[in-house]
Design an enzyme around this catalytic site. Structure first.
Site, short mmCIF file in Angstrom:
data_model
loop_
_atom_site.label_atom_id
_atom_site.label_comp_id
_atom_site.label_asym_id
_atom_site.label_seq_id
_atom_site.Cartn_x
_atom_site.Cartn_y
_atom_site.Cartn_z
N GLY A 20 0.79 -1.23 0.00
CA GLY A 20 0.00 0.00 0.00
C GLY A 20 0.82 1.28 0.00
N ASN A 34 1.60 3.05 -2.61
CA ASN A 34 0.89 3.99 -3.47
C ASN A 34 -0.36 4.53 -2.78
OD1 ASN A 34 2.04 4.33 -6.30
ND2 ASN A 34 2.24 2.13 -5.98
N LEU A 66 -4.68 -7.00 -7.31
CA LEU A 66 -4.28 -8.07 -8.23
C LEU A 66 -5.42 -8.92 -8.78
CD1 LEU A 66 -0.96 -9.13 -6.50
CD2 LEU A 66 -1.37 -7.40 -8.26
N ILE A 126 -10.97 -7.07 -12.56
CA ILE A 126 -12.21 -6.38 -12.18
C ILE A 126 -13.38 -7.02 -12.93
CG2 ILE A 126 -13.41 -4.15 -12.11
CD1 ILE A 126 -10.95 -4.39 -10.24
N ASN A 163 -6.05 2.22 -13.17
CA ASN A 163 -5.05 1.31 -12.61
C ASN A 163 -3.66 1.86 -12.87
OD1 ASN A 163 -3.90 -1.19 -11.64
ND2 ASN A 163 -3.53 -1.74 -13.77
N HIS A 172 0.24 0.53 -13.54
CA HIS A 172 0.98 -0.67 -13.90
C HIS A 172 2.47 -0.33 -13.92
CE1 HIS A 172 1.45 -4.68 -15.49
NE2 HIS A 172 2.35 -4.17 -16.32
N GLU A 181 5.94 6.09 -9.55
CA GLU A 181 4.52 5.92 -9.19
C GLU A 181 4.13 6.91 -8.10
OE1 GLU A 181 3.70 1.25 -10.19
OE2 GLU A 181 4.27 1.72 -8.15
C1 GAR Z 1 2.87 -1.17 -7.69
O1 GAR Z 1 4.17 -1.14 -8.21
C2 GAR Z 1 1.88 -1.30 -8.82
O2 GAR Z 1 2.28 -0.70 -10.00
C3 GAR Z 1 1.81 -2.79 -8.98
O3 GAR Z 1 1.83 -3.29 -7.67
C4 GAR Z 1 2.66 -2.43 -6.88
C5 GAR Z 1 1.94 -2.17 -5.56
O4 GAR Z 1 2.81 -1.54 -4.68
N1 GAR Z 1 0.65 -3.18 -9.69
C6 GAR Z 1 0.65 -4.16 -10.60
O5 GAR Z 1 1.64 -4.84 -10.83
C7 GAR Z 1 -0.67 -4.38 -11.30
N2 GAR Z 1 -0.50 -5.20 -12.44
P1 GAR Z 1 2.28 -0.85 -3.36
O6 GAR Z 1 1.42 -1.87 -2.65
O7 GAR Z 1 3.51 -0.54 -2.56
O8 GAR Z 1 1.49 0.36 -3.74
#
Ligand code: GAR
Length: 332
Positions: A156, A158, A228, A231, A245, A247, A317
């Site tokens: 979490g 992000n 993950l 949807i 989303n 990525h 991000e």
């Molecule tokens: C992030 O890097 C996001 O881009 C990725 O999961 C991570 C979550 O990090 N999402 C994907 O790979 C979706 N296909 P976080 O929990 O530290 O925010």
């Protein structure tokens, strides 16, 4: 007397709810479960309640308590302690363990005033207050308050950035954190930030998408921040162009099923890419497929491991996701 209490307990836990069709459909929508699953849940409640009553009666018979008030008090404490164990045990053969785990978790959290109904009520009041305050500011009205739902499955980081970015905003609030893993970091984040949490279950999610709960929370935009699960269609239909989303790569490359987190960075490095980056896009019914809103690039160094590349991508991000969300919200 013990028999009377057991009967009352059974009544409370199963029979009344079972015979009322109104209650039936209310609970089905509240818990977002299929009718068949609701029946299994009722059976678990009923059998668990009966076992609790029986066990309570057996234990009480070992003591000779004359005073009626004391007897009732001890009996109530006893069944309160036994009941969660009984329903959890009974839920296993009925395939409802995850539901009851989450149900009891929410029940205890509500009792502890940490989250759940009490928190949601408080939050509704707080949101109402926030809306009123927003309405008093020049150029804003109550309807201007936009609510985000952050869906996340992991740490979490992000989500934390997004919450921080909109903290104190009169126009945007994070109204809900939605998570499919009770132990995920984002769950404690939601608790620490006093944001209502919706813990979701696979079957309910893929059959209905929790649309009712999201509508009830008046969500304007759904943000997937490391979420993950794919949807489901009902949710996409209900929030058309209102789900985005992030990525951790430059789509359309390195997207699709199984392409998440470290797997993405591993593939990028293995293919000898010279650059990677982030993509923020609308969500449709396919993995990582909807219209692209924003991309930002970063180099892939010859010495990079999936971990070092992940750090560089995460920094991108954290810098860009919340401002892009803000821009998307301005057009809604
Ligand atoms: C992030 O890097 C996001 O881009 C990725 O999961 C991570 C979550 O990090 N999402 C994907 O790979 C979706 N296909 P976080 O929990 O530290 O925010």
């Amino acid at each position: 007397m013990c028999k009377t209490l057991s009967t009352l307990f059974l009544f409370f836990d199963s029979v009344l709810e079972l015979i009322s069709p109104l209650m039936f459909s209310h609970l089905q929508s509240k818990w977002n479960v299929t009718p068949l699953r609701l029946i299994f849940i009722f059976i678990t409640f009923a059998v668990g309640g009966s076992l609790t009553g029986l066990a309570g009666k057996k234990i009480m018979s070992a003591f000779e308590i004359e005073a009626v008030a004391l007897y009732i008090l001890i009996y109530i404490i006893l069944v309160t302690l036994l009941w969660p164990l009984a329903v959890l045990t009974v839920s296993i053969p009925f395939g409802q363990f995850l539901f009851f785990k989450s149900y009891l978790h929410n029940l205890f959290a509500r009792l502890a005033n940490a989250k759940g109904a009490t928190d949601q009520t408080n939050n509704k009041k707080a949101n109402a207050l926030e809306s009123k305050q927003a309405a008093l500011l020049p150029g804003t009205t109550q309807t201007n308050l936009k609510r985000l739902a952050i869906f996340a499955s992991g740490a979490g980081s992000n989500a934390a950035e997004i919450i921080h970015y909109f903290k104190g905003s009169n126009l945007v609030t994070v109204g809900l954190v939605v998570c499919n893993k009770p132990g995920a970091g984002v769950v404690s984040l939601a608790a620490a930030k006093k944001i209502p949490l919706l813990l979701i279950e696979k079957e309910a999610f893929f059959s209905g998408g929790y649309v009712a709960q999201l509508k009830e929370a008046q969500i304007t935009l759904i943000v997937l921040a490391g979420f993950l699960w794919k949807i489901p269609q009902p949710l996409i239909a209900a929030f058309s162009k209102r789900i985005i989303n992030i990525h951790p790569a430059l789509l359309p490359k390195y997207g699709g099923k199984g392409m998440y987190g470290q797997y993405v960075h591993q593939a990028v490095i293995e293919n000898g890419e010279k650059e990677s980056g982030i993509t923020i896009h609308y969500v449709d019914e396919h993995y990582d497929n909807g219209d692209i809103i924003f991309q930002q690039r970063c180099p892939v160094l010859p010495t990079d491991t999936p971990e070092t590349l992940a750090q560089r991508v995460h920094a991108l991000e954290h810098a860009h996701f919340a401002p892009v969300i803000n821009k998307v919200l301005q057009n809604l």
